[in-house]
Design a protein around this motif. Structure first.
Motif, PDB file in Angstrom:
ATOM      1  N   LEU A  79       0.833  -1.205   0.000  1.00 58.56           N
ATOM      2  CA  LEU A  79       0.000   0.000   0.000  1.00 58.56           C
ATOM      3  C   LEU A  79       0.867   1.254   0.000  1.00 58.56           C
ATOM      4  O   LEU A  79       0.597   2.204  -0.747  1.00 58.56           O
ATOM      5  CB  LEU A  79      -0.936   0.007   1.215  1.00 58.56           C
ATOM      6  CG  LEU A  79      -2.200  -0.821   1.100  1.00 58.56           C
ATOM      7  CD1 LEU A  79      -2.896  -0.926   2.451  1.00 58.56           C
ATOM      8  CD2 LEU A  79      -3.137  -0.248   0.050  1.00 58.56           C
ATOM      9  N   SER A  80       1.894   1.270   0.827  1.00 58.29           N
ATOM     10  CA  SER A  80       2.805   2.421   0.875  1.00 58.29           C
ATOM     11  C   SER A  80       3.506   2.610  -0.465  1.00 58.29           C
ATOM     12  O   SER A  80       3.652   3.735  -0.949  1.00 58.29           O
ATOM     13  CB  SER A  80       3.841   2.235   1.982  1.00 58.29           C
ATOM     14  OG  SER A  80       3.220   2.113   3.227  1.00 58.29           O
ATOM     15  N   LEU A  81       3.920   1.502  -1.046  1.00 58.99           N
ATOM     16  CA  LEU A  81       4.628   1.541  -2.322  1.00 58.99           C
ATOM     17  C   LEU A  81       3.733   2.093  -3.435  1.00 58.99           C
ATOM     18  O   LEU A  81       4.151   2.958  -4.200  1.00 58.99           O
ATOM     19  CB  LEU A  81       5.093   0.124  -2.681  1.00 58.99           C
ATOM     20  CG  LEU A  81       5.876   0.027  -3.974  1.00 58.99           C
ATOM     21  CD1 LEU A  81       7.342  -0.168  -3.654  1.00 58.99           C
ATOM     22  CD2 LEU A  81       5.368  -1.117  -4.810  1.00 58.99           C
ATOM     23  N   LEU A  82       2.505   1.604  -3.491  1.00 61.52           N
ATOM     24  CA  LEU A  82       1.609   2.002  -4.575  1.00 61.52           C
ATOM     25  C   LEU A  82       1.022   3.392  -4.413  1.00 61.52           C
ATOM     26  O   LEU A  82       0.489   3.946  -5.375  1.00 61.52           O
ATOM     27  CB  LEU A  82       0.478   0.971  -4.716  1.00 61.52           C
ATOM     28  CG  LEU A  82       0.914  -0.430  -5.149  1.00 61.52           C
ATOM     29  CD1 LEU A  82      -0.257  -1.400  -5.088  1.00 61.52           C
ATOM     30  CD2 LEU A  82       1.540  -0.404  -6.533  1.00 61.52           C
ATOM     31  N   THR A  83       1.104   3.957  -3.224  1.00 62.13           N
ATOM     32  CA  THR A  83       0.530   5.285  -2.999  1.00 62.13           C
ATOM     33  C   THR A  83       1.572   6.360  -2.722  1.00 62.13           C
ATOM     34  O   THR A  83       1.215   7.477  -2.361  1.00 62.13           O
ATOM     35  CB  THR A  83      -0.483   5.236  -1.832  1.00 62.13           C
ATOM     36  OG1 THR A  83       0.183   4.810  -0.642  1.00 62.13           O
ATOM     37  CG2 THR A  83      -1.647   4.319  -2.143  1.00 62.13           C
ATOM     38  N   THR A  84       2.831   6.034  -2.895  1.00 67.28           N
ATOM     39  CA  THR A  84       3.883   7.033  -2.685  1.00 67.28           C
ATOM     40  C   THR A  84       3.696   8.174  -3.679  1.00 67.28           C
ATOM     41  O   THR A  84       3.380   7.943  -4.849  1.00 67.28           O
ATOM     42  CB  THR A  84       5.274   6.390  -2.852  1.00 67.28           C
ATOM     43  OG1 THR A  84       5.431   5.394  -1.851  1.00 67.28           O
ATOM     44  CG2 THR A  84       6.387   7.401  -2.724  1.00 67.28           C
ATOM     45  N   SER A  85       3.889   9.381  -3.228  1.00 72.72           N
ATOM     46  CA  SER A  85       3.668  10.557  -4.062  1.00 72.72           C
ATOM     47  C   SER A  85       4.528  10.513  -5.322  1.00 72.72           C
ATOM     48  O   SER A  85       5.598   9.902  -5.340  1.00 72.72           O
ATOM     49  CB  SER A  85       3.983  11.831  -3.272  1.00 72.72           C
ATOM     50  OG  SER A  85       5.365  11.887  -2.983  1.00 72.72           O
ATOM     51  N   ALA A  86       4.050  11.161  -6.358  1.00 78.91           N
ATOM     52  CA  ALA A  86       4.755  11.174  -7.638  1.00 78.91           C
ATOM     53  C   ALA A  86       6.166  11.745  -7.500  1.00 78.91           C
ATOM     54  O   ALA A  86       7.107  11.255  -8.119  1.00 78.91           O
ATOM     55  CB  ALA A  86       3.960  11.965  -8.667  1.00 78.91           C
TER      56      ALA A  86
END
Length: 186
Positions: A79-86
């Motif tokens: 989840l952290s990986l897929l939602t890290t800011s651009a």
């Protein structure tokens, strides 16, 4: 081994993808990614220490806790990986590679160990009339082979996909603007 490989490398990323699909979740700060990375690595190595592993073999409750915590840590990681800011997306690549590398190291320890690293409580090798100590060692080597094949592969594939996305995004943003100028300093 099969159960926790599947839970950490198939179920967790799939559930994370389903959770964020259709939602505008994003912009997670990199601190969450690194916290999730170190939590997952710490739990993986702790659960695979000989003393803890012996406890797992003696207690069904501990075994259930083992699988649940690894699944939750992996879900937090994905989840952290897929939602890290651009803006911080590039940090996902070292997090994936670090996790994959340390998983490979643990698997290599299982594969190349000249003796069994774990006690045999609850292992089929406890039944001397059917199995020998050699079978326990072969089982450990097989578990390491499964781990070294499946685990890092999921992290490597994700790192390659993210790298390609970043390269493509950079090439697109580095192209000339409509008036022919390059977007330098943007």
């Amino acid at each position: 081994m099969v159960l926790h490989v599947v839970s950490m490398n198939i179920i967790a990323p799939s559930v994370a993808a389903v959770i964020i699909t259709g939602r505008h979740i994003g912009g997670t700060r990199p601190i969450w990614l690194w916290t999730a990375t170190f939590l997952q690595i710490t739990l993986l190595w702790t659960w695979h220490s000989p003393a803890v592993h012996d406890l797992l073999l003696r207690s069904p409750a501990a075994g259930l806790t083992f699988h649940a915590t690894l699944l939750l840590a992996a879900l937090f990681f994905w989840l952290s990986l897929l939602t890290t800011s651009a803006a911080s997306r590039w940090q996902t690549i070292p997090a994936l590679l670090l996790t994959g590398k340390l998983t490979c190291l643990l698997a290599a320890l299982l594969i190349f160990a000249p003796r069994t690293l774990y006690g045999l409580a609850g292992h089929p090798a406890d039944a001397p009339e059917r199995f020998s100590l050699l079978h326990a060692l072969e089982d450990q080597h097989l578990a390491g082979l499964l781990m070294i094949t499946a685990c890092p592969l999921s992290y490597l594939v994700a790192a390659v996909i993210i790298t390609l996305q970043l390269i493509t995004r950079e090439e697109t943003s580095a192209g000339p603007m409509r008036d022919g100028r390059l977007p330098i300093g943007r």
